[in-house]
Write a protein that holds these residues in place. Structure first.
Motif, PDB file in Angstrom:
ATOM      1  N   GLU A  47      17.991  20.406 -11.554  1.00  0.00           N
ATOM      2  CA  GLU A  47      18.380  19.183 -10.827  1.00  0.00           C
ATOM      3  C   GLU A  47      17.505  17.998 -11.188  1.00  0.00           C
ATOM      4  O   GLU A  47      16.314  18.140 -11.416  1.00  0.00           O
ATOM      5  CB  GLU A  47      18.268  19.423  -9.307  1.00  0.00           C
ATOM      6  CG  GLU A  47      18.763  18.265  -8.469  1.00  0.00           C
ATOM      7  CD  GLU A  47      18.666  18.512  -6.958  1.00  0.00           C
ATOM      8  OE1 GLU A  47      19.640  18.235  -6.256  1.00  0.00           O
ATOM      9  OE2 GLU A  47      17.605  18.980  -6.505  1.00  0.00           O
ATOM     10  N   GLY A  98      23.601   9.083   0.969  1.00  0.00           N
ATOM     11  CA  GLY A  98      22.670  10.192   0.821  1.00  0.00           C
ATOM     12  C   GLY A  98      21.964  10.294  -0.518  1.00  0.00           C
ATOM     13  O   GLY A  98      21.368  11.318  -0.819  1.00  0.00           O
ATOM     14  N   SER A  99      22.024   9.248  -1.336  1.00  0.00           N
ATOM     15  CA  SER A  99      21.414   9.295  -2.673  1.00  0.00           C
ATOM     16  C   SER A  99      22.019  10.397  -3.546  1.00  0.00           C
ATOM     17  O   SER A  99      21.354  10.928  -4.432  1.00  0.00           O
ATOM     18  CB  SER A  99      19.891   9.433  -2.622  1.00  0.00           C
ATOM     19  OG  SER A  99      19.327   8.986  -3.851  1.00  0.00           O
ATOM     20  N   ASN A 100      23.282  10.726  -3.301  1.00  0.00           N
ATOM     21  CA  ASN A 100      23.988  11.613  -4.232  1.00  0.00           C
ATOM     22  C   ASN A 100      23.982  11.019  -5.630  1.00  0.00           C
ATOM     23  O   ASN A 100      23.968  11.747  -6.623  1.00  0.00           O
ATOM     24  CB  ASN A 100      25.438  11.815  -3.780  1.00  0.00           C
ATOM     25  CG  ASN A 100      25.541  12.728  -2.571  1.00  0.00           C
ATOM     26  OD1 ASN A 100      24.730  13.630  -2.396  1.00  0.00           O
ATOM     27  ND2 ASN A 100      26.520  12.474  -1.723  1.00  0.00           N
ATOM     28  N   PHE A 125      21.646  22.827   2.400  1.00  0.00           N
ATOM     29  CA  PHE A 125      21.354  21.403   2.266  1.00  0.00           C
ATOM     30  C   PHE A 125      21.392  20.703   3.626  1.00  0.00           C
ATOM     31  O   PHE A 125      20.584  19.821   3.899  1.00  0.00           O
ATOM     32  CB  PHE A 125      22.292  20.727   1.269  1.00  0.00           C
ATOM     33  CG  PHE A 125      22.008  19.262   1.132  1.00  0.00           C
ATOM     34  CD1 PHE A 125      20.744  18.820   0.783  1.00  0.00           C
ATOM     35  CD2 PHE A 125      22.984  18.326   1.402  1.00  0.00           C
ATOM     36  CE1 PHE A 125      20.444  17.468   0.702  1.00  0.00           C
ATOM     37  CE2 PHE A 125      22.708  16.969   1.324  1.00  0.00           C
ATOM     38  CZ  PHE A 125      21.438  16.545   0.972  1.00  0.00           C
ATOM     39  N   TYR A 144      10.581  17.459  -1.802  1.00  0.00           N
ATOM     40  CA  TYR A 144      11.207  18.511  -2.615  1.00  0.00           C
ATOM     41  C   TYR A 144      10.329  19.771  -2.699  1.00  0.00           C
ATOM     42  O   TYR A 144      10.574  20.647  -3.534  1.00  0.00           O
ATOM     43  CB  TYR A 144      11.550  17.966  -4.016  1.00  0.00           C
ATOM     44  CG  TYR A 144      12.601  16.877  -3.914  1.00  0.00           C
ATOM     45  CD1 TYR A 144      13.955  17.195  -3.970  1.00  0.00           C
ATOM     46  CD2 TYR A 144      12.239  15.551  -3.692  1.00  0.00           C
ATOM     47  CE1 TYR A 144      14.926  16.211  -3.824  1.00  0.00           C
ATOM     48  CE2 TYR A 144      13.195  14.556  -3.545  1.00  0.00           C
ATOM     49  CZ  TYR A 144      14.529  14.900  -3.611  1.00  0.00           C
ATOM     50  OH  TYR A 144      15.496  13.927  -3.455  1.00  0.00           O
ATOM     51  N   TYR A 154      11.846  15.743   4.420  1.00  0.00           N
ATOM     52  CA  TYR A 154      12.997  15.148   3.733  1.00  0.00           C
ATOM     53  C   TYR A 154      13.391  13.846   4.442  1.00  0.00           C
ATOM     54  O   TYR A 154      14.308  13.784   5.258  1.00  0.00           O
ATOM     55  CB  TYR A 154      14.171  16.153   3.692  1.00  0.00           C
ATOM     56  CG  TYR A 154      15.219  15.794   2.663  1.00  0.00           C
ATOM     57  CD1 TYR A 154      14.987  15.982   1.297  1.00  0.00           C
ATOM     58  CD2 TYR A 154      16.436  15.258   3.047  1.00  0.00           C
ATOM     59  CE1 TYR A 154      15.938  15.650   0.348  1.00  0.00           C
ATOM     60  CE2 TYR A 154      17.400  14.925   2.104  1.00  0.00           C
ATOM     61  CZ  TYR A 154      17.141  15.125   0.765  1.00  0.00           C
ATOM     62  OH  TYR A 154      18.092  14.785  -0.178  1.00  0.00           O
ATOM     63  N   ASN A 202      21.544  12.234  -8.247  1.00  0.00           N
ATOM     64  CA  ASN A 202      21.707  13.499  -8.964  1.00  0.00           C
ATOM     65  C   ASN A 202      22.455  13.325 -10.285  1.00  0.00           C
ATOM     66  O   ASN A 202      22.686  14.295 -11.005  1.00  0.00           O
ATOM     67  CB  ASN A 202      22.410  14.545  -8.079  1.00  0.00           C
ATOM     68  CG  ASN A 202      21.625  14.888  -6.814  1.00  0.00           C
ATOM     69  OD1 ASN A 202      22.150  14.867  -5.724  1.00  0.00           O
ATOM     70  ND2 ASN A 202      20.335  15.178  -6.964  1.00  0.00           N
ATOM     71  N   TYR A 260      26.478  23.737  -4.564  1.00  0.00           N
ATOM     72  CA  TYR A 260      27.179  23.575  -3.285  1.00  0.00           C
ATOM     73  C   TYR A 260      28.316  24.551  -3.053  1.00  0.00           C
ATOM     74  O   TYR A 260      29.451  24.161  -2.854  1.00  0.00           O
ATOM     75  CB  TYR A 260      27.630  22.113  -3.130  1.00  0.00           C
ATOM     76  CG  TYR A 260      26.434  21.191  -3.232  1.00  0.00           C
ATOM     77  CD1 TYR A 260      25.633  20.949  -2.126  1.00  0.00           C
ATOM     78  CD2 TYR A 260      26.054  20.645  -4.456  1.00  0.00           C
ATOM     79  CE1 TYR A 260      24.509  20.148  -2.222  1.00  0.00           C
ATOM     80  CE2 TYR A 260      24.922  19.845  -4.563  1.00  0.00           C
ATOM     81  CZ  TYR A 260      24.155  19.600  -3.442  1.00  0.00           C
ATOM     82  OH  TYR A 260      23.036  18.830  -3.542  1.00  0.00           O
ATOM     83  N   PHE A 307      17.338  26.865  -1.484  1.00  0.00           N
ATOM     84  CA  PHE A 307      18.486  26.064  -1.936  1.00  0.00           C
ATOM     85  C   PHE A 307      18.618  26.157  -3.460  1.00  0.00           C
ATOM     86  O   PHE A 307      19.702  26.382  -4.003  1.00  0.00           O
ATOM     87  CB  PHE A 307      18.232  24.629  -1.484  1.00  0.00           C
ATOM     88  CG  PHE A 307      19.237  23.604  -1.908  1.00  0.00           C
ATOM     89  CD1 PHE A 307      20.547  23.661  -1.451  1.00  0.00           C
ATOM     90  CD2 PHE A 307      18.860  22.544  -2.727  1.00  0.00           C
ATOM     91  CE1 PHE A 307      21.471  22.681  -1.817  1.00  0.00           C
ATOM     92  CE2 PHE A 307      19.767  21.563  -3.088  1.00  0.00           C
ATOM     93  CZ  PHE A 307      21.074  21.634  -2.633  1.00  0.00           C
ATOM     94  N   SER A 321      16.714  14.280  -9.317  1.00  0.00           N
ATOM     95  CA  SER A 321      16.946  13.406  -8.159  1.00  0.00           C
ATOM     96  C   SER A 321      16.264  12.085  -8.475  1.00  0.00           C
ATOM     97  O   SER A 321      15.054  11.960  -8.301  1.00  0.00           O
ATOM     98  CB  SER A 321      16.360  14.007  -6.888  1.00  0.00           C
ATOM     99  OG  SER A 321      16.961  15.249  -6.587  1.00  0.00           O
TER     100      SER A 321
HETATM  101  C1  AVI Z   1      22.260  15.891  -2.456  1.00  0.00           C
HETATM  102  N1  AVI Z   1      21.058  15.286  -3.070  1.00  0.00           N
HETATM  103  C2  AVI Z   1      21.024  13.849  -2.834  1.00  0.00           C
HETATM  104  C3  AVI Z   1      19.809  15.947  -2.698  1.00  0.00           C
HETATM  105  C4  AVI Z   1      18.622  15.246  -3.376  1.00  0.00           C
HETATM  106  O1  AVI Z   1      17.731  14.833  -2.664  1.00  0.00           O
HETATM  107  O2  AVI Z   1      18.660  15.079  -4.598  1.00  0.00           O
HETATM  108  C5  AVI Z   1      19.806  17.408  -3.052  1.00  0.00           C
HETATM  109  C6  AVI Z   1      18.480  18.082  -2.810  1.00  0.00           C
HETATM  110  N2  AVI Z   1      17.783  18.732  -3.697  1.00  0.00           N
HETATM  111  C7  AVI Z   1      16.678  19.210  -3.186  1.00  0.00           C
HETATM  112  N3  AVI Z   1      16.607  18.808  -1.934  1.00  0.00           N
HETATM  113  C8  AVI Z   1      17.729  18.102  -1.668  1.00  0.00           C
END
Ligand code: AVI
Length: 334
Positions: free
Chosen positions: A295, A174-176, A49, A219, A58, A179, A41, A229, A297
């Motif tokens: 990452e 936002g389901s942060n 994002f 994704y 999404y 992560n 970020y 991203f 999620s």
């Molecule tokens: C910020 N976070 C909740 C997003 C997620 O869905 O994990 C980040 C993201 N990664 C890929 N697309 C969006």
């Protein structure tokens, strides 16, 4: 010139390396290679994002928007119960797209509240604050450019809390939370719980487990925004650490494992190559097909969420979902 000097200094005195430099130094020396999504970020990453949130694949943002829109009245009743004023503290506010649904409603109902958005991107927090001042010039806001953990730290360091202070309502949308690793998530709620008093609330957005194909598509969007991203992290490292990643030699790959509920993102090296991280004076070798894990999620079950609440000493008080049951906004009460 000044900049160049300070870069040169940090290369020779590793104890003053930036957080990104420390992450790159250690993460790229691991097997498998690893970099935290925390570093996605920068201003460009935050902007990408925001675009992802509008993608047809999404679903997360639309589902949560629906929940907040449908339940804004109930949320106001819960937040202001007993006619207590409340203080909304939003961790990772971003562009506040979904929060504005609540703010607009609370404002038109003349609720007695203040709003403190916290975000790690200065551009995002400044833009959000500007936007709110334009829309609701009289609303009391305290924007903070900071990461979650510092913000929580400050919460817990407040002067001895009085009985008659406003109710604290922590928003983590936002389901942060997805992560975080399971240990980080437990730690996060534990820390928040310690800084709250009975009657305070936490509203968290959780992405729920569902058909794996739906998650996988979210994704792996067709426009390639998720790829941009993910790879933006390499661009950031090029810029901030004077590295020479060739972005065209790397790809994006994502898997969803329905047994663990984890979506994982990777950067894949498309050839054998060596990259120089200038500021670290470090060479990083990539085999053909070698990955960097960037990452996680996580997708949740109700049982898992109940366990998180309980472990941290919260009571799960409200469970709100969208009509497809893709997403849940959940209130924990202290
Ligand atoms: C910020 N976070 C909740 C997003 C997620 O869905 O994990 C980040 C993201 N990664 C890929 N697309 C969006």
């Amino acid at each position: 010139d000044q900049m160049e000097k300070s870069n040169a200094v940090s290369a020779h005195f590793p104890e003053i390396l930036s957080e990104l430099a420390t992450e790159v130094k250690h993460g790229l020396a691991k097997t498998p290679k690893r970099l935290s999504s925390r570093f996605f970020y920068d201003d460009e990453g935050s902007r990408l994002f925001e675009e992802i949130m509008h993608l047809p694949e999404y679903y997360l943002t639309r589902s949560e928007y629906e929940i907040l829109e449908t339940h804004k009245d109930e949320l106001l009743r819960v937040f202001s119960a007993g006619d207590r004023p409340f203080e909304l503290i939003e961790l990772g506010a971003g562009d506040g797209l979904k929060t504005k649904v609540l703010l607009g409603h609370f404002w038109s109902e003349k609720a007695n509240f203040t709003y403190a958005p916290v975000d790690i991107s200065r551009a995002a927090v400044d833009k959000l604050a500007d936007d709110i001042r334009k829309k609701w010039p009289q609303m009391e806001i305290q924007p903070q450019h900071d990461d979650y953990f510092n913000a929580i730290e400050r919460l817990s360091n407040r002067s001895p809390t009085r009985q008659d202070r406003p109710r604290l309502v922590v928003l983590f949308l936002g389901s942060n939370i997805g992560n975080f690793s399971p240990a980080e998530a437990a730690d996060f709620f534990g820390k928040i719980s310690q800084s709250l008093q009975p009657g305070d609330l936490v509203l968290t957005g959780f992405d729920l487990q569902k058909h794996p194909a739906v998650i996988h598509a979210a994704y792996n969007d067709r426009q390639g925004l998720t790829k941009a991203f993910n790879l933006n992290l390499l661009r950031r490292i090029n810029r901030e650490l004077e590295a020479n990643f060739d972005l065209s030699a790397f790809d994006h790959y994502e898997t969803y494992n329905p047994e663990t509920g984890e979506a994982r993102s990777y950067i894949v090296s498309q050839k054998e190559q060596t990259v120089l991280i200038g500021n670290l004076n470090q060479r990083v070798h990539f085999d053909y097909g070698e990955i960097i894990h960037t990452e996680i999620s996580r997708k949740f079950t109700r049982a898992g969420i109940e366990q998180l609440a309980q472990q941290a000493g919260f009571k799960l008080s409200h469970w709100l979902t969208d009509c497809k049951h893709y997403f849940a906004d959940v209130i924990f009460r202290k």
